[in-house]
Design an enzyme around this catalytic site. Structure first.
Site, PDB file in Angstrom:
ATOM      1  N   GLY A  77       0.039 -18.042  -8.669  1.00  0.00           N
ATOM      2  CA  GLY A  77      -0.215 -18.937  -9.788  1.00  0.00           C
ATOM      3  C   GLY A  77      -0.314 -20.405  -9.455  1.00  0.00           C
ATOM      4  N   THR A  84      -6.013 -17.040  -6.973  1.00  0.00           N
ATOM      5  CA  THR A  84      -6.861 -16.947  -8.157  1.00  0.00           C
ATOM      6  C   THR A  84      -7.522 -18.272  -8.524  1.00  0.00           C
ATOM      7  OG1 THR A  84      -5.462 -15.155  -9.004  1.00  0.00           O
ATOM      8  CG2 THR A  84      -6.865 -16.270 -10.596  1.00  0.00           C
ATOM      9  N   CYS A 132       0.827  -1.211   0.000  1.00  0.00           N
ATOM     10  CA  CYS A 132       0.000   0.000   0.000  1.00  0.00           C
ATOM     11  C   CYS A 132       0.859   1.257   0.000  1.00  0.00           C
ATOM     12  CB  CYS A 132      -0.895   0.016   1.224  1.00  0.00           C
ATOM     13  SG  CYS A 132      -1.917  -1.456   1.387  1.00  0.00           S
TER      14      CYS A 132
END
Length: 302
Positions: A243, A265, A129
């Protein structure tokens, strides 16, 4: 087969953890699988105040991955405690909260609040951030800022402290050592890689925010490389992510030096991916007569 591992003061029955930002607050996946089968759960990033995130569109599919610019949308710490924590406390598997802030003081304030909560085993600090008090420079790209925020959090909590590192740096090992020196119990890496996609029909960016974070199989080789470099540069556990879609991917990270892995993901197309990975790791261990993950970790032959 002994799949037990330890991260800081947290004992995990296996090395497979959900990645923050892809698992909501856990209840979202409760009807799809037994989430208590996971080694641990990292919930969606929490900030002091609620955040609506970035404007839409904020997700775009790419070859072998996806771009997202969700913008750290979340309910805020008060709503998290009142509406999300009760369910999380009912789980048997360890729960880790991911936190983010705009200043080191915000991170520290959040850590102090979470430190007093039952049902939370650890804190993962998102240092990707921008630090608004430093002109928007991301905490995780400058070792001094990394040390500042991790040190501030460390002073406010005795819970297991995990620093989540950004790959958008020249040398990940410098950032990793700064986080370790500041008191991190473990490191998780990598966060998403900054990317962009353009719709050639409209000639406009596919994301309203123009750029976003690339995740999925496309970034795995970068993640494996950074995990290997980091595991050889620090003495604390490294949690690998980026991944991972199958047991073979997870095992590759462990051989590179990871103590545990996070699944991100891959949860979207198949919520049961973590369970398949756990089963695959056990099968691999049996086939190769590996009795403990300690025998496998960091065994890459260079």
């Amino acid at each position: 087969m002994n799949t037990n591992i330890r991260i800081g003061s947290i004992d995990l029955k296996n090395p497979v953890i959900s990645a923050s930002g892809t698992y909501g607050y856990a209840r979202e996946y409760g009807e799809a699988l037994d989430i208590n089968a996971l080694g641990a759960i990292v919930v969606k990033g929490i900030s002091i105040e609620p955040s609506k995130g970035n404007p839409e569109p904020r997700i775009a599919e790419t070859p072998c991955g996806m771009l997202n610019s969700i913008g750290l949308e979340n309910v805020g710490i008060k709503a998290f405690i009142s509406k999300k924590l009760p369910y999380l406390k009912s789980l048997e598997t360890p729960v880790i909260t991911n936190i983010y802030g705009k200043t080191a003081d915000e991170y520290a304030e959040l850590a102090g609040i979470i430190d007093k909560l039952d049902g939370i085993s650890g804190i993962e600090v998102n240092i990707s951030c921008p630090n608004v008090s430093k002109g928007g420079v991301a905490f995780g790209t400058v070792p001094e800022l990394t040390h500042e925020v991790i040190s501030a959090v460390r002073k406010q909590t005795s819970k297991t402290l995990i620093a989540k590192l950004s790959p958008n740096v020249t040398d990940i090992t410098i950032i990793a050592r700064a986080a370790e020196a500041a008191g991190a119990d473990a490191l998780s890496l990598i966060n998403t890689i900054t990317g962009m996609a353009i719709d050639i029909r409209t000639r406009k960016p596919m994301l309203a925010n123009i750029t976003g974070g690339l995740s999925g199989p496309a970034i795995k080789p970068v993640a494996v490389r950074m995990v290997w470099q980091t595991a050889n540069s620090v003495s604390i556990p490294v949690i690998g992510l980026g991944g991972i879609t199958c047991a073979e991917d997870a095992i590759e990270f462990i051989i590179a030096g990871a103590t545990a892995v996070q699944i991100g993901t891959a949860n979207f197309p198949d919520p049961k991916t973590p369970l398949r990975i756990i089963e695959g790791i056990v099968k691999y261990m049996k086939k190769n007569k590996i009795t403990s993950l300690h025998e496998l970790r960091g065994t890459v032959k260079i």
